[in-house]
Every structure is written in structure tokens, then in C-alpha cells.
Design an enzyme around this catalytic site. Structure first.
Site, PDB file in Angstrom:
ATOM      1  N   ASP A 119       0.826  -1.201   0.000  1.00 64.21           N
ATOM      2  CA  ASP A 119       0.000   0.000   0.000  1.00 64.21           C
ATOM      3  C   ASP A 119       0.865   1.257   0.000  1.00 64.21           C
ATOM      4  O   ASP A 119       0.346   2.374  -0.072  1.00 64.21           O
ATOM      5  CB  ASP A 119      -0.993  -0.004   1.162  1.00 64.21           C
ATOM      6  N   SER A 120       2.175   1.064   0.012  1.00 64.70           N
ATOM      7  CA  SER A 120       3.100   2.178  -0.227  1.00 64.70           C
ATOM      8  C   SER A 120       2.877   2.793  -1.604  1.00 64.70           C
ATOM      9  O   SER A 120       3.357   3.889  -1.880  1.00 64.70           O
ATOM     10  CB  SER A 120       4.553   1.704  -0.098  1.00 64.70           C
ATOM     11  N   ASP A 152      -1.064  -6.148  -0.197  1.00 59.70           N
ATOM     12  CA  ASP A 152      -1.400  -5.552   1.099  1.00 59.70           C
ATOM     13  C   ASP A 152      -2.909  -5.391   1.260  1.00 59.70           C
ATOM     14  O   ASP A 152      -3.610  -4.981   0.321  1.00 59.70           O
ATOM     15  CB  ASP A 152      -0.764  -4.162   1.217  1.00 59.70           C
ATOM     16  N   LYS A 183      -1.071  -9.477   2.910  1.00 58.93           N
ATOM     17  CA  LYS A 183      -0.300  -9.032   4.071  1.00 58.93           C
ATOM     18  C   LYS A 183      -1.132  -8.046   4.876  1.00 58.93           C
ATOM     19  O   LYS A 183      -1.852  -7.225   4.306  1.00 58.93           O
ATOM     20  CB  LYS A 183       1.011  -8.361   3.643  1.00 58.93           C
ATOM     21  N   GLU A 229      -1.067  -5.650   8.798  1.00 58.56           N
ATOM     22  CA  GLU A 229      -0.241  -5.100   9.872  1.00 58.56           C
ATOM     23  C   GLU A 229      -0.859  -5.394  11.231  1.00 58.56           C
ATOM     24  O   GLU A 229      -2.077  -5.423  11.374  1.00 58.56           O
ATOM     25  CB  GLU A 229      -0.087  -3.587   9.686  1.00 58.56           C
ATOM     26  N   GLU A 281       9.743  -4.271  10.288  1.00 56.20           N
ATOM     27  CA  GLU A 281      10.143  -2.968   9.730  1.00 56.20           C
ATOM     28  C   GLU A 281      10.610  -2.030  10.834  1.00 56.20           C
ATOM     29  O   GLU A 281       9.929  -1.850  11.852  1.00 56.20           O
ATOM     30  CB  GLU A 281       8.989  -2.332   8.960  1.00 56.20           C
TER      31      GLU A 281
END
Length: 281
Positions: free
Chosen positions: A44-45, A83, A112, A114, A180
Site C-alpha cells: 500500500d506504499s 497488502d 499481508k 499489519e 520494519e
């Protein structure tokens, strides 16, 4: 055949380090796949490096599906991980819907998300439904407004929590965990304790794998040079120079030349013009 979860697990067991890189479009996916990168992350960057947002928070599931589908079409051997964007996994039902779209519409092989113990039940739900899940701990970009852009896990309490979260994700069935902006020694300790692979970004060489953002790796942005990244090329400068040269040659008449086009017989052109002129009189 694409890289599988079993392949990644075997790499950890053999002590074989592996690379993952972000990819957001067809061209990037083709190049990374040809380079032998075994995992591609449609992060999602993309909200920041492709869409111009200041954080990943505005990214939607529609954005992710669109870009992930491009990456899947551009690759043949790499595992593609997509993501789950901000709040798309606020509960298990929403997570299932979002993951289903990424897998069915875009064709990714894994998703993925978080978070640690708090999202472990959601991870378990997805895994039970046959959806491979990669975890993400340490600095979690979707929580930037809450935790800030800084190294995570430096205190005793924070380090213990990160280790507990990593264990919770693995126990819930996550096949790998991204670490990270985590202290190197802590990341190495987590890696040693987990049966599943860890993938570091700003977490040192003690992780099983490494992930880097496409634009950081290739030097596409002068203003974005994070400490954890190594620039293996300066493509931004090369591309800018090429575009300047192109614009200059167009202005000066150096491009295009006869070699850049095709032509037709003079008599055919004359006949076509004559027919056109006759039709308009």
C-alpha cells in the site's frame, strides 16, 4: 511455476536468504520476475510512490486490486503478495471480503496485514479459509499517525511485546512476518525464535529475507532516501536526462529522422491527393 509458501519455508530451513521487492505495475513486475526476485509485494506504499499521497492511509481496496492485477499479469515465477489496506481488516468479515477481492479479482497468491496479537484471530480466520497471510510488525505504516515514523521495539517492554506479537502471528498461521524499523539485535532474536521466515526492512541482516521499495532501490526519487535503503541505481536522474534530451531534439529538429518513420510511393501520394482534391471541387 510460482514461488510457494513451502519454497519460502524451505529457504529458511536451509539458511538461504531471499529478496522481496515492491512492485506496482506490469513493467516493474516483468523486470523483477526476469531478475529472479522470488517475492513481489504490491504494497500500500503505492499510495505514496504511485498516487502521491503523504501516507498509506488513503489507499483503498480498489487501488490495491487494480495495481495487484497489473503485477500478477507481469509476473510468472514470483509469489505476489497484496497488502490489505487501512481498515479493510477491521474485523474478520471485512478482512475476508478484502482478501477475496485481492485473490479472485487480482490473482495474488497471498495477502499481508499489519499488527500483532490483536489481529491474530483475523489471521487465523483467513488462514482457515485457505488464504495465505504474511504479517507485519515494528513500524506499521497504517498506524503512522499513532506511533510516528520511528524505530519500534527499543524498550524492554516494547521488545517483549514485539516478540509476543510475532509468536501470536506465527501461531495463527502466518507464513512469514515482515519486521520494519526494528533494532537489528531484536530482529535477529525474533528470527531465531520463529519457525516461519522473517523479512526485514530497516531491521538488519539477521532476518531470513529482505524487502525494499522499488523507488528507493532504483533511485527514482531524490527527496526520498531512507536510511534503511540502498540505492542500486540512479534511474531518476537517468530518466530525467533522457527526457531532456528527447525534448531538446524535438525542438531542434533532431528527432524524428527518416529512420524513425516510414513513407509511401510518391505517385501513390500524388494519386491520393488528386482524388481528394477532385472530390472537394
Amino acid at each position: 511455476m510460482r514461488t510457494t509458501i513451502l519454497d519460502i519455508q524451505k529457504m529458511k530451513q536451509r539458511g538461504e536468504r531471499f529478496a522481496m521487492v515492491t512492485a506496482y505495475d506490469y513493467t516493474a513486475a516483468r523486470l523483477a520476475d526476469r531478475a529472479g526476485i522470488p517475492l513481489l509485494l504490491v504494497g500500500d506504499s503505492l499510495g505514496m510512490v504511485m498516487l502521491g499521497h503523504s501516507t498509506t492511509v488513503p489507499v483503498t481496496i480498489n487501488d490495491m486490486v487494480h495495481h495487484a492485477a497489473c503485477v500478477v499479469r507481469g509476473s510468472a515465477k514470483a509469489m505476489v503478495v497484496g497488502d490489505l489496506p487501512f481498515l479493510s481488516y477491521a474485523n474478520a468479515d471485512r478482512a475476508v471480503d478484502a482478501a477475496a477481492r485481492l485473490m479472485q479479482e487480482a490473482g495474488v497468491q497471498a495477502v499481508k496485514l499489519e499488527g500483532g496479537a490483536a489481529v491474530a484471530p483475523i489471521v487465523r480466520r483467513l488462514v482457515d479459509l485457505g488464504i495465505p497471510v504474511m504479517g507485519h510488525l515494528g513500524f506499521t505504516p497504517q498506524s503512522v499517525h499513532q506511533i510516528g515514523l520511528r524505530v519500534q521495539g527499543r524498550s524492554v517492554a516494547a521488545a517483549r511485546q514485539l516478540m509476543a506479537d510475532a509468536a501470536a502471528l506465527a501461531d495463527a498461521g502466518a507464513f512469514a512476518v515482515v519486521l520494519e524499523l526494528v533494532p537489528m539485535s531484536l530482529a535477529q532474536a525474533v528470527t531465531a525464535r520463529l519457525a516461519v521466515p522473517t523479512i526485514g526492512i530497516g531491521a538488519g541482516a539477521g532476518c531470513d529475507g529482505q524487502v525494499q521499495v522499488w523507488h528507493d532501490l532504483l533511485g527514482l526519487y531524490d527527496e526520498m532516501q531512507p536510511r534503511h535503503a540502498k540505492r542500486y541505481a540512479e534511474l531518476g536522474k537517468s530518466i530525467e536526462a533522457a527526457l531532456r534530451a528527447y525534448a531538446t531534439e524535438v525542438r531542434d529538429g533532431g528527432f524524428p529522422t527518416a529512420a524513425n518513420g516510414s513513407d509511401m510511393k510518391a505517385e501513390d501520394l500524388a494519386a491520393a491527393l488528386a482524388a481528394t482534391d477532385g472530390a472537394t471541387t
